[in-house]
Design a protein around this motif. Structure first.
Motif, PDB file in Angstrom:
ATOM      1  N   ALA A 136       0.839  -1.198   0.000  1.00 30.43           N
ATOM      2  CA  ALA A 136       0.000   0.000   0.000  1.00 30.43           C
ATOM      3  C   ALA A 136       0.876   1.250   0.000  1.00 30.43           C
ATOM      4  O   ALA A 136       0.593   2.224  -0.710  1.00 30.43           O
ATOM      5  N   GLY A 162      -3.998  -2.524  -8.460  1.00 31.99           N
ATOM      6  CA  GLY A 162      -3.292  -2.655  -7.186  1.00 31.99           C
ATOM      7  C   GLY A 162      -3.551  -4.010  -6.564  1.00 31.99           C
ATOM      8  O   GLY A 162      -2.619  -4.672  -6.070  1.00 31.99           O
ATOM      9  N   ALA A 189      -0.748  -6.793  -5.882  1.00 28.09           N
ATOM     10  CA  ALA A 189      -0.518  -7.236  -4.507  1.00 28.09           C
ATOM     11  C   ALA A 189      -0.715  -8.745  -4.379  1.00 28.09           C
ATOM     12  O   ALA A 189       0.080  -9.443  -3.743  1.00 28.09           O
ATOM     13  N   THR A 224      -5.122  -2.486  -0.734  1.00 29.89           N
ATOM     14  CA  THR A 224      -4.736  -2.025  -2.067  1.00 29.89           C
ATOM     15  C   THR A 224      -5.913  -1.696  -2.975  1.00 29.89           C
ATOM     16  O   THR A 224      -5.715  -1.277  -4.092  1.00 29.89           O
TER      17      THR A 224
END
Lengths: 253, 328
Positions: free
Chosen positions: A107, A126, A130, A202
């Protein structure tokens, strides 16, 4: 039965009892979990009319498919390239890192990218990155022993016969590794499909996955048994994955 | 067909370990050379250096007079048979054999023709075996597929790394015989690694005996047998009686090598001994007899009809012409 055997079975039963309980509650004609109000399908009816839940499931499935495909492919390359490398641990040790620290770190990186490059990756991208970062070491650990099992001489034989390194990878190493490939794909899928932490750090408010949705309702105590129905429904992909896995194991011995 | 192979001052290192030390070797075009030696002697490493699978630390490798030291394996006109065969488990027999041809982008018809040719060479009926999976074959059949895969690309040099070490003696002997016929028929140069001297003489025009990363002696089998360079060669390449030369006469140094078949019973030989028989073994075409004398155990191969039994005191010996002296 020996005590050890009894112990083992008690443990296995204990693992499944909560799941069974949850399934039972999804058919319970009562909003209170401790009151059995008889059998009903009304929570499932509610679930089918709950558009947000279906969107969340779809989001989870798309992310999990993309992640498991990418992680398996990259994992096999990693396992192949690092097969005799003493630094193999650098990649594999990431498996045991605390998930929450990893998520926070990720993050932070996304914040930096957003702040300095002006690119907002929070949301599907994201989440994908992740999940990938989290499952890639896992894929590597799972695949490494199988890659080591592909005999060095089979690779060398292909090279002598004129296959390039890439061709050897695709024509010899990968097909031999197919069973490991399937197993890794499924395990990564299962992990990505239901991880909450990675996603929570995220994603953006507009991109909700199934675990996020469940958490939002369950943790804040505002859910009715519809969320049990959703959670029960989510067992299906896992069971399918397990079935595929055991079939593959049986077939390839 | 067949190209010469030459190594000049070749050294190979694994980390700090010098696996090959200053190897010089010449194999004529079409010749069959066996690299023989105990495990860890460097014979497989030498083969891999010729194949280009193991880089050399120094020195040069020539194939057909061309410097191939830094060429990749597939540009050396070689094929290799591995100890574990290295067949591709996910492909059937046809595709295993066709693998090298497919990479050469030959038309399907040509690939098929050549695969059939190669399978017939190794005596596998193409119609029966082509679509079988590798794991459905017996050990001997797998050997044949591996050999077909190596031969189908028509190599100038065929390298074999203990290919027959895990199969039954009968099948091994049959395959060795067939390999020899193929070698004569197709004319490729052959380099064969083994630790087994029986295999070595079966297949080799020449034998290079290796120890600790060096070639100790290279020559025709009979040269190594009759004129071993040292005790190691005498012992590794055949049965031998090795005794201090001083036993044959005062003041002589080094060792005397006498082959068991040259040991005779009786009073006639140049060098005479007296001893006691401690073992007699029937070995089909001769008796293997062990005689204890002067603190040594002598081995003798005697005629089957020789009246001899354990415990007998016997006169025995050997002639001067059958004694070969080595320094060390």
């Amino acid at each position: 039965m020996t005590p050890l055997r009894i112990y083992t079975w008690v443990l296995i039963v204990a693992l499944y009892v909560p799941i069974g309980l949850m399934v039972a509650l999804s058919f319970n004609n009562s909003k209170l979990p401790y009151v059995w109000g008889g059998f009903t399908l009304r929570w499932y009816e509610a679930l089918f009319g709950w558009g947000q839940a279906w969107q969340a499931l779809l989001n989870s499935a798309v992310i999990a498919l993309a992640v498991s495909f990418t992680a398996t492919l990259l994992g096999i390359f990693m396992a192949y390239v690092l097969r005799q490398d003493k630094y193999i641990a650098v990649s594999q040790v990431a498996v045991v890192m605390p998930e929450v620290s990893e998520a926070l770190a990720f993050a932070a990186v996304l914040w930096l990218v957003k702040t300095y490059a002006g690119i907002d990756l929070f949301g599907p991208v994201g989440v994908f990155l992740a999940h990938l970062a989290y499952t890639l070491p896992m894929a590597h650990v799972l695949l490494a022993p199988y890659v080591a099992y592909v005999s060095r001489s089979a690779v060398e034989a292909a090279r002598i016969l004129g296959a390039s390194e890439l061709r050897t990878m695709f024509s010899v190493v990968m097909p031999i590794l197919m069973p490991a490939f399937v197993a890794t794909f499924l395990i990564v899928f299962a992990n990505s499909f239901d991880t909450y932490i990675k996603t929570a750090f995220t994603t953006s408010p507009g991109f909700v996955t199934a675990p996020i949705l469940l958490w939002n309702y369950a943790a804040r105590g505002r859910g009715d048994p519809t969320i049990y129905a959703l959670a029960t429904f989510m067992l299906i992909p896992s069971l399918v994955a397990a079935a595929i896995y055991f079939r593959a194991v049986k077939r390839y011995g | 067909m067949g190209l010469s192979v030459e190594l000049k001052d070749v050294a190979v290192k694994y980390g700090d370990f010098l696996a090959l030390k200053n190897i010089n070797l010449h194999v004529e075009a079409g010749e069959g050379l066996v690299l023989l030696g105990p495990s860890g002697s460097g014979k497989s490493t030498l083969l891999r250096a010729v194949a280009g699978l193991t880089p050399v630390a120094s020195g040069r490798v020539y194939i057909g007079g061309n410097d191939v030291t830094y060429l990749p394996p597939d540009r050396r006109k070689i094929s290799m048979l591995f100890q574990d065969l290295a067949l591709f488990p996910h492909l059937n027999v046809f595709e295993n054999v066709a693998f090298g041809l497919r990479l050469r982008h030959l038309p399907d018809e040509e690939v098929r023709k050549r695969v059939v040719w190669a399978l017939e060479l190794v005596r596998l009926d193409p119609a029966q075996f082509m679509s079988r999976r590798v794991h459905q074959l017996s050990g001997g059949q797998q050997q044949r597929v591996a050999l077909a895969r190596a031969l189908v690309v028509e190599p100038e040099v065929l390298l074999l790394d203990e290919p027959f070490s895990h199969i039954d003696l009968d099948i091994k002997n049959r395959l060795l015989g067939e390999l020899k016929i193929l070698h004569n028929k197709l004319g490729f140069t052959l380099i064969y690694v083994t630790h087994d001297r029986f295999e070595a003489v079966e297949i080799g025009d020449k034998v290079a005996l290796m120890k600790a990363g060096e070639i100790v002696q290279v020559g025709k089998p009979v040269e190594l047998y009759k004129r071993p360079k040292n005790r190691f060669v005498a012992e590794f390449f055949g049965e031998a009686n090795i005794i201090p030369a001083s036993l044959l006469g005062a003041g002589r140094g080094g060792y005397a090598v006498v082959r068991p078949e040259d040991v005779v019973i009786g009073n006639n030989p140049t060098y005479k001994f007296r001893g006691q028989v401690i073992d007699v073994t029937f070995l089909w075409h001769y008796l293997k007899v062990e005689i204890q004398s002067n603190g040594h155990i002598f081995k003798a191969y005697l005629d089957l009809e020789t009246p001899i039994s354990v415990g007998d005191a016997v006169d025995f010996g050997f002639d001067a012409k059958d004694v070969y002296l080595v320094e060390e």
